[in-house]
Scaffold this motif. Structure first.
Motif, mmCIF file in Angstrom:
data_model
loop_
_atom_site.group_PDB
_atom_site.id
_atom_site.type_symbol
_atom_site.label_atom_id
_atom_site.label_comp_id
_atom_site.label_asym_id
_atom_site.label_seq_id
_atom_site.Cartn_x
_atom_site.Cartn_y
_atom_site.Cartn_z
ATOM 1 N N VAL A 79 -36.327 -15.451 57.188
ATOM 2 C CA VAL A 79 -37.557 -16.255 57.287
ATOM 3 C C VAL A 79 -38.311 -16.108 55.966
ATOM 4 C CG1 VAL A 79 -39.738 -16.615 58.502
ATOM 5 C CG2 VAL A 79 -37.724 -15.848 59.768
ATOM 6 N N THR A 80 -38.537 -17.212 55.293
ATOM 7 C CA THR A 80 -39.155 -17.127 53.964
ATOM 8 C C THR A 80 -40.562 -17.714 53.925
ATOM 9 O OG1 THR A 80 -38.100 -19.216 53.455
ATOM 10 C CG2 THR A 80 -36.955 -17.224 52.705
ATOM 11 N N GLU A 81 -40.894 -18.566 54.921
ATOM 12 C CA GLU A 81 -42.165 -19.284 54.815
ATOM 13 C C GLU A 81 -43.357 -18.517 55.374
ATOM 14 O OE1 GLU A 81 -39.481 -19.885 56.627
ATOM 15 O OE2 GLU A 81 -39.784 -21.448 58.117
ATOM 16 N N PHE A 82 -43.128 -17.317 55.949
ATOM 17 C CA PHE A 82 -44.236 -16.493 56.471
ATOM 18 C C PHE A 82 -44.096 -15.082 55.937
ATOM 19 C CE2 PHE A 82 -43.609 -19.831 59.618
ATOM 20 C CZ PHE A 82 -44.913 -20.256 59.863
ATOM 21 N N LYS A 83 -45.254 -14.389 55.837
ATOM 22 C CA LYS A 83 -45.210 -12.976 55.446
ATOM 23 C C LYS A 83 -46.185 -12.186 56.314
ATOM 24 C CE LYS A 83 -48.570 -13.353 51.689
ATOM 25 N NZ LYS A 83 -49.244 -14.496 52.307
ATOM 26 N N LYS A 84 -45.987 -10.884 56.340
ATOM 27 C CA LYS A 84 -46.862 -10.022 57.135
ATOM 28 C C LYS A 84 -48.324 -10.279 56.758
ATOM 29 C CE LYS A 84 -47.776 -5.379 58.617
ATOM 30 N NZ LYS A 84 -47.312 -4.198 59.204
ATOM 31 N N GLY A 85 -49.195 -10.428 57.734
ATOM 32 C CA GLY A 85 -50.622 -10.619 57.467
ATOM 33 C C GLY A 85 -51.062 -12.067 57.509
ATOM 34 N N ASP A 86 -50.111 -13.021 57.466
ATOM 35 C CA ASP A 86 -50.514 -14.436 57.563
ATOM 36 C C ASP A 86 -51.185 -14.684 58.913
ATOM 37 O OD1 ASP A 86 -49.438 -15.139 55.132
ATOM 38 O OD2 ASP A 86 -47.593 -16.008 55.974
ATOM 39 N N GLN A 87 -52.248 -15.475 58.892
ATOM 40 C CA GLN A 87 -52.900 -15.860 60.143
ATOM 41 C C GLN A 87 -52.279 -17.165 60.643
ATOM 42 O OE1 GLN A 87 -57.222 -15.664 59.821
ATOM 43 N NE2 GLN A 87 -56.943 -13.529 60.405
ATOM 44 N N VAL A 88 -51.946 -17.185 61.928
ATOM 45 C CA VAL A 88 -51.184 -18.321 62.456
ATOM 46 C C VAL A 88 -51.658 -18.705 63.857
ATOM 47 C CG1 VAL A 88 -49.060 -17.720 61.193
ATOM 48 C CG2 VAL A 88 -49.433 -16.768 63.487
ATOM 49 N N LEU A 89 -51.346 -19.934 64.254
ATOM 50 C CA LEU A 89 -51.373 -20.303 65.675
ATOM 51 C C LEU A 89 -49.941 -20.602 66.080
ATOM 52 C CD1 LEU A 89 -50.877 -23.585 66.160
ATOM 53 C CD2 LEU A 89 -53.240 -23.758 65.468
ATOM 54 N N TYR A 90 -49.646 -20.522 67.377
ATOM 55 C CA TYR A 90 -48.263 -20.763 67.804
ATOM 56 C C TYR A 90 -48.197 -21.176 69.257
ATOM 57 C CZ TYR A 90 -48.199 -16.388 70.411
ATOM 58 O OH TYR A 90 -48.466 -15.403 71.322
ATOM 59 N N LYS A 91 -47.071 -21.834 69.575
ATOM 60 C CA LYS A 91 -46.746 -22.211 70.950
ATOM 61 C C LYS A 91 -45.754 -21.173 71.452
ATOM 62 C CE LYS A 91 -46.628 -25.571 74.133
ATOM 63 N NZ LYS A 91 -46.737 -24.538 75.158
ATOM 64 N N ALA A 92 -46.065 -20.566 72.587
ATOM 65 C CA ALA A 92 -45.193 -19.529 73.129
ATOM 66 C C ALA A 92 -44.190 -20.139 74.112
ATOM 67 C CB ALA A 92 -46.050 -18.486 73.838
ATOM 68 N N VAL A 93 -43.291 -19.286 74.611
ATOM 69 C CA VAL A 93 -42.305 -19.731 75.610
ATOM 70 C C VAL A 93 -42.523 -18.873 76.860
ATOM 71 C CG1 VAL A 93 -39.862 -20.125 76.084
ATOM 72 C CG2 VAL A 93 -40.689 -20.203 73.725
ATOM 73 N N PRO A 94 -43.298 -19.410 77.826
ATOM 74 C CA PRO A 94 -43.748 -18.550 78.917
ATOM 75 C C PRO A 94 -42.671 -18.116 79.908
ATOM 76 C CG PRO A 94 -44.729 -20.757 79.061
ATOM 77 C CD PRO A 94 -43.901 -20.740 77.829
ATOM 78 N N VAL A 95 -41.431 -18.609 79.773
ATOM 79 C CA VAL A 95 -40.405 -18.147 80.720
ATOM 80 C C VAL A 95 -39.513 -17.055 80.111
ATOM 81 C CG1 VAL A 95 -40.317 -20.242 82.124
ATOM 82 C CG2 VAL A 95 -38.897 -20.076 80.067
ATOM 83 N N ILE A 96 -39.808 -16.635 78.889
ATOM 84 C CA ILE A 96 -39.010 -15.566 78.253
ATOM 85 C C ILE A 96 -39.978 -14.431 77.909
ATOM 86 C CG2 ILE A 96 -37.540 -14.944 76.289
ATOM 87 C CD1 ILE A 96 -36.734 -17.896 76.101
#
Ligand SMILES: NC(=O)c1ccc[n+]([C@@H]2O[C@H](COP(=O)([O-])OP(=O)(O)OC[C@H]3O[C@@H](n4cnc5c(N)ncnc54)[C@H](OP(=O)(O)O)[C@@H]3O)[C@@H](O)[C@H]2O)c1
Length: 347
Positions: A79-96
């Protein structure tokens, strides 16, 4: 600081059972995965329905929760487009379990993660993932839905300048996102229903007309006809209770399409009208590129202010607060706001 090995998570202990906070391991991201430290997670009506009706899940104890915002804690190989400390929003997968949001650390796939720019709080960001996904799938991707060209595709922005858009329930989080997307698409007028105390807020999102949600079906039809000069060819029902579905269906022109986001209750249709039930999650599995394109454009729309985060109501108590928050959603005690909890505050 090193990543902790243990975390708190809210477990649904058994089918139709109780929620309880328990310790569990913090997962390690595999190749192509991210680990997010959850600072703000959003509550959704589906969560209390999963508990009450025992829907979707086979394995218990289960962790649910569909969306959140936080900081990148660890990055998997490749994974190259993110690094530790980046602030993000995300969609989770509630069945896993590892990928659900009601815990302090969640594993994700980078394609459903968005890096946030300056000036967007994590609470504000957590209001948007489910809202934007559900609203946009219904307007732009779902067969039987709007199937309009999305505003991020070539020629899509402002494309529907002289066409009306009718959204039932503009103060739902889904409806509020649909109004904002409708504005980006250029629709005018944008007509919605809500409690009138929310009219100014919905106008700030782009609604041109806010009608009282308590109007009878006949009065609603008369008002909509007056505003748009006819009957709409598409209606998005962001409430989708039997009474709103019936009223929304009654607005449609012959050949018109009603998009609902709960099981359809309109049993008989006439003159080519259709009613389509949508699950945003199922649709994104069928049309994954749509989700990828949407998540790419979210940071741009947030930076430009063309998409505004929704009102936030923070429930105290960390993950424990989810239980009372879901009760509020179940009892219709939330108006034009997204309920948020802060998982790191869990005692
Ligand atoms: N199919 C899918 O993929 C999908 C995805 C997400 C959500 N959903 C479902 O979509 C529904 C909405 O979810 P949400 O999170 O957006 O809801 P929400 O924000 O929790 O809904 C609360 C809002 O509903 C409005 N409302 C309730 N009854 C209404 C009526 N008769 N007419 C107009 N507005 C009404 C209220 O508006 P006022 O405050 O103005 O009165 C209130 O602000 C839920 O049933 C959820 O389970 C489905």
């Amino acid at each position: 600081m090193p990543t902790p090995t243990q975390q708190k998570a809210l477990f649904l202990l058994e089918k139709q059972g109780q929620f309880a906070v328990r310790d569990r391991n913090v997962p390690t991201p595999n190749r192509g995965e991210l680990l997010i430290k959850n600072e703000s997670v959003g509550l959704n009506p589906i969560d209390w329905k999963i508990q009450q009706y025992g829907m979707f899940l086979d394995n218990y104890p289960a962790i649910i929760g569909a969306e959140g915002a936080g900081t990148i804690e660890a990055v998997g190989e490749g994974v190259t487009e993110f690094k530790k400390g980046d602030q993000v929003l995300y969609k989770a997968v509630p069945v896993i379990n590892n990928r659900a949001a009601y815990q302090q650390y969640t594993l994700t796939d980078p394609t459903s993660v968005v890096k946030l720019g300056e000036g967007i709080s994590l609470d504000a960001a957590a209001t948007l993932p489910t809202a934007l996904v559900t609203a946009s799938v219904g307007l732009y991707s779902q067969p039987g839905g709007g199937q309009y060209v999305p505003p991020w595709a070539e020629g899509g922005k402002g494309k529907y300048a002289s066409q009306p858009l009718v959204i039932i329930g503009g103060a739902t989080v889904v409806g509020s996102a649909a109004i904002q997307l409708g504005k980006l698409s250029g629709f005018s007028p944008i007509v919605t229903t809500a409690s009138l105390k929310n009219a100014a807020l919905l106008r700030s999102y782009g609604a041109t007309h806010v009608l009282d949600r308590n109007l009878s079906a006949d009065a609603l039809r008369a008002e909509v006809k007056k505003i748009i000069g006819g009957s709409p060819s598409f209606v998005y029902d962001a409430v989708s209770l039997p009474e709103t579905q019936a009223a929304a269906y009654g607005l449609l022109a012959p050949g018109g399409r009603l998009l609902v986001i709960l099981p359809e209750t309109v049993k008989e249709t006439t003159e080519g009208r259709t009613v389509t039930t949508m699950s945003a999650g199922v649709r994104l599995q069928q049309d994954p590129q749509f989700g990828v394109d949407l998540f790419k454009v979210i940071p741009i729309l947030l930076r430009s202010g063309e998409i505004k985060p929704l009102n936030v109501e923070v429930i105290p108590g960390g993950l424990v607060g989810i239980v009372s928050g879901l009760e509020k959603l179940k009892n219709n005690q939330v108006s034009a706001a997204k309920l948020i909890v802060h998982p790191q505050e869990t005692a």
